[in-house]
Design a protein around this motif. Structure first.
Motif, PDB file in Angstrom:
ATOM      1  N   ILE A 167       3.259 -11.531   0.693  1.00  0.00           N
ATOM      2  CA  ILE A 167       3.600 -10.230   0.118  1.00  0.00           C
ATOM      3  C   ILE A 167       3.966 -10.401  -1.346  1.00  0.00           C
ATOM      4  N   LYS A 168       3.347  -9.604  -2.200  1.00  0.00           N
ATOM      5  CA  LYS A 168       3.712  -9.598  -3.615  1.00  0.00           C
ATOM      6  C   LYS A 168       4.753  -8.512  -3.838  1.00  0.00           C
ATOM      7  N   THR A 169       5.905  -8.898  -4.379  1.00  0.00           N
ATOM      8  CA  THR A 169       7.012  -7.966  -4.556  1.00  0.00           C
ATOM      9  C   THR A 169       7.760  -8.295  -5.841  1.00  0.00           C
ATOM     10  N   VAL A 170       9.022  -7.890  -5.927  1.00  0.00           N
ATOM     11  CA  VAL A 170       9.873  -8.213  -7.067  1.00  0.00           C
ATOM     12  C   VAL A 170      11.088  -8.979  -6.560  1.00  0.00           C
ATOM     13  N   ALA A 193      13.961  -7.443  -4.541  1.00  0.00           N
ATOM     14  CA  ALA A 193      13.694  -6.957  -3.177  1.00  0.00           C
ATOM     15  C   ALA A 193      13.517  -8.086  -2.173  1.00  0.00           C
ATOM     16  N   GLU A 194      13.643  -9.331  -2.601  1.00  0.00           N
ATOM     17  CA  GLU A 194      13.383 -10.455  -1.700  1.00  0.00           C
ATOM     18  C   GLU A 194      14.219 -10.371  -0.427  1.00  0.00           C
ATOM     19  N   ASP A 195      15.538 -10.269  -0.576  1.00  0.00           N
ATOM     20  CA  ASP A 195      16.425 -10.329   0.588  1.00  0.00           C
ATOM     21  C   ASP A 195      16.191  -9.184   1.562  1.00  0.00           C
ATOM     22  N   ASP A 253      11.121 -16.223 -16.189  1.00  0.00           N
ATOM     23  CA  ASP A 253      11.194 -15.321 -15.035  1.00  0.00           C
ATOM     24  C   ASP A 253      10.514 -13.998 -15.374  1.00  0.00           C
ATOM     25  N   ASP A 254       9.497 -13.635 -14.597  1.00  0.00           N
ATOM     26  CA  ASP A 254       8.783 -12.374 -14.833  1.00  0.00           C
ATOM     27  C   ASP A 254       9.143 -11.298 -13.824  1.00  0.00           C
ATOM     28  N   GLY A 255      10.124 -11.592 -12.940  1.00  0.00           N
ATOM     29  CA  GLY A 255      10.564 -10.610 -11.957  1.00  0.00           C
ATOM     30  C   GLY A 255       9.681 -10.497 -10.734  1.00  0.00           C
ATOM     31  N   ILE A 256       8.559 -11.238 -10.714  1.00  0.00           N
ATOM     32  CA  ILE A 256       7.627 -11.171  -9.587  1.00  0.00           C
ATOM     33  C   ILE A 256       7.992 -12.219  -8.545  1.00  0.00           C
ATOM     34  N   ALA A 257       7.870 -11.869  -7.274  1.00  0.00           N
ATOM     35  CA  ALA A 257       8.133 -12.797  -6.179  1.00  0.00           C
ATOM     36  C   ALA A 257       7.046 -12.664  -5.124  1.00  0.00           C
ATOM     37  N   TYR A 258       6.788 -13.770  -4.439  1.00  0.00           N
ATOM     38  CA  TYR A 258       5.848 -13.793  -3.323  1.00  0.00           C
ATOM     39  C   TYR A 258       6.594 -14.283  -2.086  1.00  0.00           C
ATOM     40  N   LEU A 259       6.533 -13.503  -1.023  1.00  0.00           N
ATOM     41  CA  LEU A 259       7.171 -13.857   0.244  1.00  0.00           C
ATOM     42  C   LEU A 259       6.080 -14.156   1.270  1.00  0.00           C
ATOM     43  N   ALA A 295      14.124  -7.035   6.666  1.00  0.00           N
ATOM     44  CA  ALA A 295      13.352  -6.009   7.373  1.00  0.00           C
ATOM     45  C   ALA A 295      12.265  -6.624   8.236  1.00  0.00           C
ATOM     46  N   LEU A 296      11.602  -7.661   7.732  1.00  0.00           N
ATOM     47  CA  LEU A 296      10.504  -8.263   8.486  1.00  0.00           C
ATOM     48  C   LEU A 296      11.005  -9.160   9.618  1.00  0.00           C
ATOM     49  N   TYR A 297      12.240  -9.650   9.505  1.00  0.00           N
ATOM     50  CA  TYR A 297      12.836 -10.348  10.642  1.00  0.00           C
ATOM     51  C   TYR A 297      12.925  -9.405  11.838  1.00  0.00           C
ATOM     52  N   ASP A 298      13.174  -8.130  11.565  1.00  0.00           N
ATOM     53  CA  ASP A 298      13.315  -7.156  12.641  1.00  0.00           C
ATOM     54  C   ASP A 298      12.036  -6.986  13.454  1.00  0.00           C
ATOM     55  N   ILE A 299      10.876  -7.270  12.864  1.00  0.00           N
ATOM     56  CA  ILE A 299       9.625  -7.145  13.612  1.00  0.00           C
ATOM     57  C   ILE A 299       9.108  -8.512  14.058  1.00  0.00           C
ATOM     58  N   GLY A 300       9.959  -9.549  13.939  1.00  0.00           N
ATOM     59  CA  GLY A 300       9.619 -10.855  14.487  1.00  0.00           C
ATOM     60  C   GLY A 300       9.064 -11.862  13.508  1.00  0.00           C
ATOM     61  N   LEU A 301       8.924 -11.495  12.235  1.00  0.00           N
ATOM     62  CA  LEU A 301       8.427 -12.448  11.240  1.00  0.00           C
ATOM     63  C   LEU A 301       9.600 -13.245  10.697  1.00  0.00           C
ATOM     64  N   GLU A 302       9.548 -14.566  10.849  1.00  0.00           N
ATOM     65  CA  GLU A 302      10.679 -15.425  10.512  1.00  0.00           C
ATOM     66  C   GLU A 302      10.253 -16.526   9.543  1.00  0.00           C
ATOM     67  N   GLY A 303      11.257 -17.222   9.008  1.00  0.00           N
ATOM     68  CA  GLY A 303      10.987 -18.397   8.195  1.00  0.00           C
ATOM     69  C   GLY A 303      10.264 -18.092   6.903  1.00  0.00           C
ATOM     70  N   ALA A 304      10.788 -17.161   6.117  1.00  0.00           N
ATOM     71  CA  ALA A 304      10.107 -16.760   4.888  1.00  0.00           C
ATOM     72  C   ALA A 304      10.075 -17.889   3.871  1.00  0.00           C
ATOM     73  N   GLN A 305       8.935 -18.051   3.233  1.00  0.00           N
ATOM     74  CA  GLN A 305       8.786 -18.939   2.087  1.00  0.00           C
ATOM     75  C   GLN A 305       8.802 -18.063   0.835  1.00  0.00           C
ATOM     76  N   ILE A 306       9.740 -18.327  -0.070  1.00  0.00           N
ATOM     77  CA  ILE A 306       9.920 -17.487  -1.246  1.00  0.00           C
ATOM     78  C   ILE A 306       9.453 -18.229  -2.493  1.00  0.00           C
ATOM     79  N   GLU A 307       8.584 -17.589  -3.266  1.00  0.00           N
ATOM     80  CA  GLU A 307       8.113 -18.147  -4.531  1.00  0.00           C
ATOM     81  C   GLU A 307       8.460 -17.164  -5.646  1.00  0.00           C
ATOM     82  N   ASP A 308       9.281 -17.620  -6.592  1.00  0.00           N
ATOM     83  CA  ASP A 308       9.585 -16.797  -7.755  1.00  0.00           C
ATOM     84  C   ASP A 308       9.903 -17.716  -8.928  1.00  0.00           C
ATOM     85  N   LYS A 309      10.236 -17.125 -10.061  1.00  0.00           N
ATOM     86  CA  LYS A 309      10.529 -17.902 -11.264  1.00  0.00           C
ATOM     87  C   LYS A 309      11.972 -17.731 -11.695  1.00  0.00           C
TER      88      LYS A 309
END
Length: 329
Positions: free
Chosen positions: A8-11, A14-16, A57-63, A21-35
């Motif tokens: 997911i491309k986000t900012v 909004a990472e946390d 830091d450009d404010g962009i994050a990938y989960l 939110a995605l833990y609630d639907i069963g997606l676990e173990g997030a890998q976070i990439e940001d600057k």
């Protein structure tokens, strides 16, 4: 074993909340990439003398979230069969709901296939013993040093449930629990995760703890961590469900029974939780909250006051805050 990688491309802001939110639907173990630049604590934990300069830091994050792919091509979440289209739809629904009240940036989702990796255990290479004031927090694969034998020692393995105690928000809660704990107190731990706060509360003198969580993985993690710390399982009851919206869960937890309620959750969750939790507290009971990023502090303080609490303390560590209040009813 193969895995599908949902990215997911986000900012960064909004990472946390997206991870939660995605833990609630069963997606676990997030890998976070940001600057985002490393904090002083993170730098201390790296085994290098001089860190190279990172990109601005450009404010962009990938989960990224990983879902097991079976030999027949089907996917599984929590041992339940599903498929790529169904997961994508659930992710998009969650993202659109979040977009209604916070900036999640682009919010696009891509899917890739990954190599066979032991995602459950590879994190262990990054988790080592550390201290919360005079408390030693140590995983099962490390030994207590001779000089630490007189310390309070917490043996903790988070497993697939979030919570090692290293995060500032958890440490803020630990200090408040120690400060306000009374012998035999009853504790409610909302979003208990690996059980670290409840287990320490029991070590500090609590008589009984009840933990709630949305993630079924918390049950096993709590059981293992209780055993590792010689906590009688009868003293720590685990419930799975949403205490904010589910009246059955609220009834099971019990009304007017708790001397202390602790909630180390994001500010966006604390806002609807706070008026609900008044029903669980005894008159004069203590409400300890954390997980509050600095720019949400005033919002949470006002919500706590509006629910009828007397704010006792606001404590800060890094960019996070903890609000401690007393129920006045």
């Amino acid at each position: 074993m193969k895995w599908k990688k949902f990215r997911i491309k986000t900012v960064t802001e909004a990472e946390d909340i997206i991870v939660s939110a995605l833990y609630d639907i069963g997606l676990e173990g997030a890998q976070i990439e940001d600057k985002v630049p490393l904090t002083a604590l993170e730098k201390e934990q790296m085994f290098v003398d001089i860190l190279p300069e990172g990109p601005e830091d450009d404010g962009i994050a990938y989960l990224s979230f990983f879902v097991e792919e079976r030999e027949d091509g089907s996917l599984t979440i929590g041992d339940e069969p599903t498929d790529q289209a169904a997961i994508l739809e659930k992710v998009r629904v969650e993202l659109e709901e979040l977009r209604q009240f916070c900036d999640i940036g682009e919010g696009t989702v891509t899917v890739d296939e990954t190599e066979d990796i032991d995602w459950i255990n590879n994190w262990k290479q990054y988790f080592h013993q550390f201290y919360i004031d005079d408390i030693l927090v140590i995983p099962s694969w490390e030994d207590v040093k001779v000089e630490d034998l007189d310390r309070t020692v917490l043996h903790i393995d988070p497993g697939t449930a979030f919570g090692t105690g290293m995060h500032e928000t958890t440490q803020l809660c630990v200090r408040q629990l120690r400060k306000y704990m009374t012998p035999g107190a009853r504790l409610l731990d909302v979003g208990t995760g690996s059980g670290i706060l409840s287990i320490l509360a029991l070590m500090f003198g609590a008589g009984h703890a009840v933990g709630t969580d949305l993630d079924q993985c918390a049950v096993e993690a709590v059981a293992e961590n209780c055993a590792a710390n010689s906590i009688d399982p009868a003293r720590f009851e685990m419930l799975i469900g949403n205490i904010i919206t589910d009246r059955a869960v609220q009834a099971q937890v019990g009304y007017g029974q708790y001397d202390i309620v602790v909630a180390n959750i994001l500010a966006e969750v604390l806002l609807p939780l706070t008026p609900v939790i008044t029903e669980q507290l005894k008159p004069g009971g203590i409400y300890i909250t954390s997980g509050i990023i600095d720019d949400k502090e005033e919002t949470v303080v006002e919500a706590v006051k509006a629910a009828g609490f007397q704010v006792l303390e606001v404590n800060r560590q890094g960019e996070w805050a903890s609000v401690t209040a007393r129920w006045k009813a």
